[in-house]
Scaffold this active site. Sequence first.
Site, mmCIF file in Angstrom:
data_model
loop_
_atom_site.group_PDB
_atom_site.id
_atom_site.type_symbol
_atom_site.label_atom_id
_atom_site.label_comp_id
_atom_site.label_asym_id
_atom_site.label_seq_id
_atom_site.Cartn_x
_atom_site.Cartn_y
_atom_site.Cartn_z
ATOM 1 N N GLN A 130 0.838 -1.205 0.000
ATOM 2 C CA GLN A 130 0.000 0.000 0.000
ATOM 3 C C GLN A 130 0.874 1.257 0.000
ATOM 4 O O GLN A 130 1.536 1.546 0.998
ATOM 5 C CB GLN A 130 -0.876 -0.014 1.257
ATOM 6 C CG GLN A 130 -1.762 1.195 1.439
ATOM 7 C CD GLN A 130 -2.518 1.133 2.758
ATOM 8 O OE1 GLN A 130 -1.983 0.641 3.756
ATOM 9 N NE2 GLN A 130 -3.732 1.619 2.778
ATOM 10 N N GLY A 131 0.852 2.003 -1.077
ATOM 11 C CA GLY A 131 1.640 3.233 -1.177
ATOM 12 C C GLY A 131 0.786 4.459 -0.918
ATOM 13 O O GLY A 131 0.369 5.139 -1.865
ATOM 14 N N TYR A 132 0.502 4.725 0.338
ATOM 15 C CA TYR A 132 -0.286 5.901 0.722
ATOM 16 C C TYR A 132 0.604 6.932 1.433
ATOM 17 O O TYR A 132 0.813 8.031 0.943
ATOM 18 C CB TYR A 132 -1.423 5.502 1.673
ATOM 19 C CG TYR A 132 -2.696 4.970 1.041
ATOM 20 C CD1 TYR A 132 -2.702 4.322 -0.183
ATOM 21 C CD2 TYR A 132 -3.913 5.095 1.707
ATOM 22 C CE1 TYR A 132 -3.886 3.824 -0.732
ATOM 23 C CE2 TYR A 132 -5.101 4.608 1.164
ATOM 24 C CZ TYR A 132 -5.076 3.973 -0.053
ATOM 25 O OH TYR A 132 -6.246 3.489 -0.586
ATOM 26 N N SER A 133 1.117 6.561 2.638
ATOM 27 C CA SER A 133 1.815 7.529 3.501
ATOM 28 C C SER A 133 3.098 8.042 2.863
ATOM 29 O O SER A 133 3.792 7.309 2.155
ATOM 30 C CB SER A 133 2.178 6.871 4.835
ATOM 31 O OG SER A 133 1.047 6.319 5.434
ATOM 32 N N SER A 158 4.286 -1.248 4.449
ATOM 33 C CA SER A 158 4.428 -2.595 5.026
ATOM 34 C C SER A 158 4.641 -3.624 3.920
ATOM 35 O O SER A 158 3.905 -3.646 2.934
ATOM 36 C CB SER A 158 3.170 -2.982 5.802
ATOM 37 O OG SER A 158 2.838 -2.003 6.745
ATOM 38 N N GLU A 169 -9.996 -2.030 4.565
ATOM 39 C CA GLU A 169 -8.889 -2.360 5.475
ATOM 40 C C GLU A 169 -9.421 -2.466 6.900
ATOM 41 O O GLU A 169 -9.096 -3.386 7.629
ATOM 42 C CB GLU A 169 -7.801 -1.281 5.387
ATOM 43 C CG GLU A 169 -6.632 -1.539 6.329
ATOM 44 C CD GLU A 169 -5.505 -0.522 6.192
ATOM 45 O OE1 GLU A 169 -5.698 0.506 5.509
ATOM 46 O OE2 GLU A 169 -4.436 -0.769 6.767
HETATM 47 C C1 LIG Z 1 1.519 -0.904 11.804
HETATM 48 C C2 LIG Z 1 1.442 0.149 10.739
HETATM 49 C C3 LIG Z 1 1.479 -0.231 9.410
HETATM 50 C C4 LIG Z 1 1.414 0.752 8.411
HETATM 51 N N1 LIG Z 1 1.462 0.352 7.101
HETATM 52 C C5 LIG Z 1 1.351 1.269 6.132
HETATM 53 C C6 LIG Z 1 1.369 0.870 4.754
HETATM 54 O O1 LIG Z 1 1.514 -0.313 4.413
HETATM 55 N N2 LIG Z 1 1.252 1.828 3.815
HETATM 56 C C7 LIG Z 1 1.090 3.147 4.135
HETATM 57 O O2 LIG Z 1 0.937 3.953 3.220
HETATM 58 N N3 LIG Z 1 1.096 3.563 5.429
HETATM 59 C C8 LIG Z 1 1.220 2.657 6.431
HETATM 60 N N4 LIG Z 1 1.224 3.065 7.748
HETATM 61 C C9 LIG Z 1 1.183 4.497 8.057
HETATM 62 C C10 LIG Z 1 -0.164 4.973 8.604
HETATM 63 O O3 LIG Z 1 -1.178 4.646 7.713
HETATM 64 C C11 LIG Z 1 -0.198 6.466 8.882
HETATM 65 O O4 LIG Z 1 -0.048 7.207 7.719
HETATM 66 C C12 LIG Z 1 0.849 6.898 9.775
HETATM 67 O O5 LIG Z 1 1.036 6.000 10.851
HETATM 68 C C13 LIG Z 1 0.483 8.290 10.347
HETATM 69 O O6 LIG Z 1 1.343 9.173 9.836
HETATM 70 P P1 LIG Z 1 2.660 9.706 10.594
HETATM 71 O O7 LIG Z 1 3.383 8.547 11.180
HETATM 72 O O8 LIG Z 1 3.357 10.554 9.588
HETATM 73 O O9 LIG Z 1 2.123 10.533 11.802
HETATM 74 P P2 LIG Z 1 1.746 12.085 11.840
HETATM 75 O O10 LIG Z 1 0.727 12.391 10.820
HETATM 76 O O11 LIG Z 1 3.010 12.873 11.825
HETATM 77 O O12 LIG Z 1 1.093 12.167 13.266
HETATM 78 C C14 LIG Z 1 1.896 12.045 14.458
HETATM 79 C C15 LIG Z 1 1.006 12.245 15.657
HETATM 80 O O13 LIG Z 1 0.433 13.563 15.627
HETATM 81 C C16 LIG Z 1 -0.978 13.484 15.710
HETATM 82 N N5 LIG Z 1 -1.561 14.527 14.848
HETATM 83 C C17 LIG Z 1 -1.377 14.679 13.533
HETATM 84 N N6 LIG Z 1 -2.049 15.744 13.083
HETATM 85 C C18 LIG Z 1 -2.684 16.284 14.141
HETATM 86 C C19 LIG Z 1 -3.546 17.406 14.303
HETATM 87 N N7 LIG Z 1 -3.886 18.197 13.295
HETATM 88 N N8 LIG Z 1 -4.022 17.647 15.530
HETATM 89 C C20 LIG Z 1 -3.692 16.869 16.588
HETATM 90 N N9 LIG Z 1 -2.869 15.789 16.485
HETATM 91 C C21 LIG Z 1 -2.370 15.502 15.279
HETATM 92 C C22 LIG Z 1 -1.360 12.096 15.227
HETATM 93 O O14 LIG Z 1 -2.580 11.641 15.797
HETATM 94 C C23 LIG Z 1 -0.181 11.272 15.724
HETATM 95 O O15 LIG Z 1 -0.369 10.879 17.062
HETATM 96 C C24 LIG Z 1 1.305 2.119 8.759
HETATM 97 C C25 LIG Z 1 1.274 2.486 10.111
HETATM 98 C C26 LIG Z 1 1.348 1.522 11.089
HETATM 99 C C27 LIG Z 1 1.319 1.957 12.532
#
Ligand SMILES: Cc1cc2nc3c(=O)[nH]c(=O)nc-3n(C[C@H](O)[C@H](O)[C@H](O)COP(=O)(O)OP(=O)(O)OC[C@H]3O[C@@H](n4cnc5c(N)ncnc54)[C@H](O)[C@@H]3O)c2cc1C
Length: 283
Positions: free
Chosen positions: A120-123, A155, A238
């Site tokens: 999954q290429g989202y983040s 992932s 999902e």
């Molecule tokens: C186990 C796991 C598997 C994953 N697998 C994939 C994958 O296969 N493909 C993929 O594309 N992504 C994947 N992800 C990424 C996931 O989908 C999220 O995009 C990512 O975890 C959240 O982005 P970030 O880490 O940049 O956090 P950020 O967006 O930087 O957020 C960090 C913290 O700040 C808080 N926050 C953010 N904005 C605000 C706001 N405006 N106000 C208050 N609080 C805020 C959030 O709640 C969080 O606690 C995975 C994540 C996990 C944990």
Amino acid sequence: MSDIDGFRNEVRDWLAEHCPEGARSGASGDTGDAMKQWRDTLIEQGWTVPMWPKEYGGGGLDRAQARVLAEELGRIRARPAFMGGMGTGMLGPTLLEYGTEEQKKRHLIPITRGETRWCQGYSEPGAGSDLAGLQTKAVDKGDHFLINGQKIWTSGAQFANRMFALVRTDPDAPKHEGISFVLLDMEQPGITVKPIRTIGGNSPFNEVFFDDAIAQKEDLVGELNQGWTVGKRLLQHERSGQGGLGGVGGTRQSPRSFALADTAKQYRGEKDGRIEDTAVRDR
Ligand SMILES: Cc1cc2nc3c(=O)[nH]c(=O)nc-3n(C[C@H](O)[C@H](O)[C@H](O)COP(=O)(O)OP(=O)(O)OC[C@H]3O[C@@H](n4cnc5c(N)ncnc54)[C@H](O)[C@@H]3O)c2cc1C
């Protein structure tokens, strides 16, 4: 006898005949041949994705039948045919809804057979919670898109041979309206996968870099610049997990997952809509 009881009897007879001892939990010794036979049999029957339509490699079962099948597989402790992952649980149901007939034919059957491994290429580094801020750019080159940018937290990318991705196809449009949903081949020169090593020493996540990577136009899912809608729908699949249309024949489809999905629907409004009841909502 009701239809569903009759179906249960049919399933029991079928499993007794077709599920080898070596494909059941607790089997000892070399179970490789038994598992291969079981996998091939389930694929043939369409029961790696019991609720998908038969023409796309599914079993064509309704929800009640799929529940019975899950119960009977659980009763004999049958092992899953393979780990279904993002193909069966996320992309498949999304393609059933948004894919063209040609896309369904080309992508769904390999998923039901465990032949493609999707990631999954989202983040992106600057687009996590604010996913619509994604910057990976896809430029229209006629029969394909040329893709440059980066994904993160992908992932299983190091094991995947295909990716579904959200990319920016119109940088001038409001951010939710300039995104498209594309499918691409991971085994191409424009893609580099770098595992992210966690503190525990494992690397479940990756960075994925696109340097003039290619997604074919025929692999644009939904309309150009309407990828946000498709991408959100996939996230619903999902989250609903195995209570949705996915599922891979075996004990992973526990009866409990069906019960949980039914309960969730009651609150979400698909059945009696209890979330509409202000007394429930206020609590
Ligand atoms: C186990 C796991 C598997 C994953 N697998 C994939 C994958 O296969 N493909 C993929 O594309 N992504 C994947 N992800 C990424 C996931 O989908 C999220 O995009 C990512 O975890 C959240 O982005 P970030 O880490 O940049 O956090 P950020 O967006 O930087 O957020 C960090 C913290 O700040 C808080 N926050 C953010 N904005 C605000 C706001 N405006 N106000 C208050 N609080 C805020 C959030 O709640 C969080 O606690 C995975 C994540 C996990 C944990």
